[in-house]
Scaffold this active site. Sequence first.
Site, PDB file in Angstrom:
ATOM      1  N   LYS A   5       2.997  10.093   8.501  1.00 56.04           N
ATOM      2  CA  LYS A   5       2.365   9.576   9.712  1.00 56.04           C
ATOM      3  C   LYS A   5       3.056  10.040  10.995  1.00 56.04           C
ATOM      4  O   LYS A   5       2.843  11.164  11.443  1.00 56.04           O
ATOM      5  CB  LYS A   5       2.264   8.052   9.629  1.00 56.04           C
ATOM      6  CG  LYS A   5       1.232   7.570   8.600  1.00 56.04           C
ATOM      7  CD  LYS A   5       1.028   6.078   8.682  1.00 56.04           C
ATOM      8  CE  LYS A   5       0.012   5.576   7.673  1.00 56.04           C
ATOM      9  NZ  LYS A   5      -1.377   5.930   8.007  1.00 56.04           N
ATOM     10  N   ASP A  50       9.356   2.540   1.347  1.00 58.18           N
ATOM     11  CA  ASP A  50       8.210   3.277   1.875  1.00 58.18           C
ATOM     12  C   ASP A  50       8.172   3.085   3.388  1.00 58.18           C
ATOM     13  O   ASP A  50       7.801   2.028   3.885  1.00 58.18           O
ATOM     14  CB  ASP A  50       6.934   2.743   1.219  1.00 58.18           C
ATOM     15  CG  ASP A  50       5.664   3.447   1.693  1.00 58.18           C
ATOM     16  OD1 ASP A  50       5.676   4.040   2.787  1.00 58.18           O
ATOM     17  OD2 ASP A  50       4.649   3.363   0.980  1.00 58.18           O
ATOM     18  N   PHE A  74       0.856  -1.179   0.000  1.00 59.73           N
ATOM     19  CA  PHE A  74       0.000   0.000   0.000  1.00 59.73           C
ATOM     20  C   PHE A  74       0.894   1.232   0.000  1.00 59.73           C
ATOM     21  O   PHE A  74       1.714   1.413   0.905  1.00 59.73           O
ATOM     22  CB  PHE A  74      -0.931   0.044   1.209  1.00 59.73           C
ATOM     23  CG  PHE A  74      -1.853   1.242   1.198  1.00 59.73           C
ATOM     24  CD1 PHE A  74      -3.020   1.222   0.454  1.00 59.73           C
ATOM     25  CD2 PHE A  74      -1.529   2.395   1.897  1.00 59.73           C
ATOM     26  CE1 PHE A  74      -3.857   2.335   0.402  1.00 59.73           C
ATOM     27  CE2 PHE A  74      -2.359   3.509   1.864  1.00 59.73           C
ATOM     28  CZ  PHE A  74      -3.527   3.468   1.109  1.00 59.73           C
TER      29      PHE A  74
END
Length: 389
Positions: free
Chosen positions: A242, A213, A128
């Site tokens: 995040k 990532d 993702f």
Amino acid sequence: MRGGFHLSTLFQNYARRSIHLVKGSGTVVTDDKGQDYLDFTSGIAVVSLGHAHHALVKAVKQQSEKLWHVSNLFESPEQELVAEKLVRDTPFSHAFFCNSGAEANEAAIKLARKHTQKNVIITFEQSFHGRTFGAMSATGQAKVREGFGPLLETFRIIPYNDEEQLEAAIDGDVAAIMLEVIQGEGGVHQVDPGFAQKVTDICKSNGILLIVDEVQTGIGRTGTRYAYEQTALEPDIITLAKGLGGGFPIGAMLGSKELFHSFGPGSHGTTFGGNPLAVAVAQTVVDIVFKKKFLEEVEDKSNYLIEKIQTVLPQEQFAVRGAGLLLGIECDEDVLPFIQQAEKAGLLLVQAGVNVVRLLPPLTVTYEEIDQAVDILAAILLKEQIAHS
């Protein structure tokens, strides 16, 4: 109201839960009815220092009284300071600031293609990387990609941790390999040590860039500054978001010095990325999280949490995987009912795929809160196991 249902003025692109959270402190959040919950979602790995952390509140307040926004056309010593802290003792030398993980991944995709003058990027099933068109095209989950027509065609999505498939996907058109050390959204699947070494070897021998990532795994979430540090991976680019802002929107891309001249003026940009408020918060987060003692405590809490789960839950039915405070408990069935029951019992959780309960407490979670959360979860899972036996 129409037919007993409230007509929202919002698009219904989120499967929203019914509770309305109005305040939080540390690991505890409170809804509009005064009910408290242990938040083991952290806003999906975002509030790394818990809710309303005093140092972050102070940073926002102080900066809000000085400067909220200034165009990236002007110099930013504050961005420079955070960038220096992020790249210190790493293979990276430069940073680009944006607003989110998807934006950071878009920047990484653009940089890799521009630098190599090649178009193909290899990514992995169950990955993702975001929901913008480039990041969505890179994502290896059909449910994220379906319904939007033709996507970018230059991504080759192959099975994760499959060395043979990786070798078969390599040719002269490949600009980069892009992966997550732990596939958070895809089921909390970790990169195999041998596969990590294979990726590094292939990238080196073929002149291929490696993009890691770290949107969910970075900034101490796995017990080190960045998750790749626990592997044989040697990235040229990593992406962050995040936990970097502790709840304030910010993303970043870090790259090696060899890439510097490929991202010159006009090659990429953002209006709000790295604004003074976001940078003030990120600087505070990094100052706290990157301390050796803090990271050691994250690892200690992780070990405690794993041991606690394995003590109360039968390991043959409930497999635990992950690292740091990004853990998953694999179950034999759809875990959504368990998550709904946990919410009623005062514990907020999130799924990772259909059958994995994901645990993402703030990095500041206490041992007592870990005990409370595991007790709630164990009571639900064991009750379900007995009901099916």
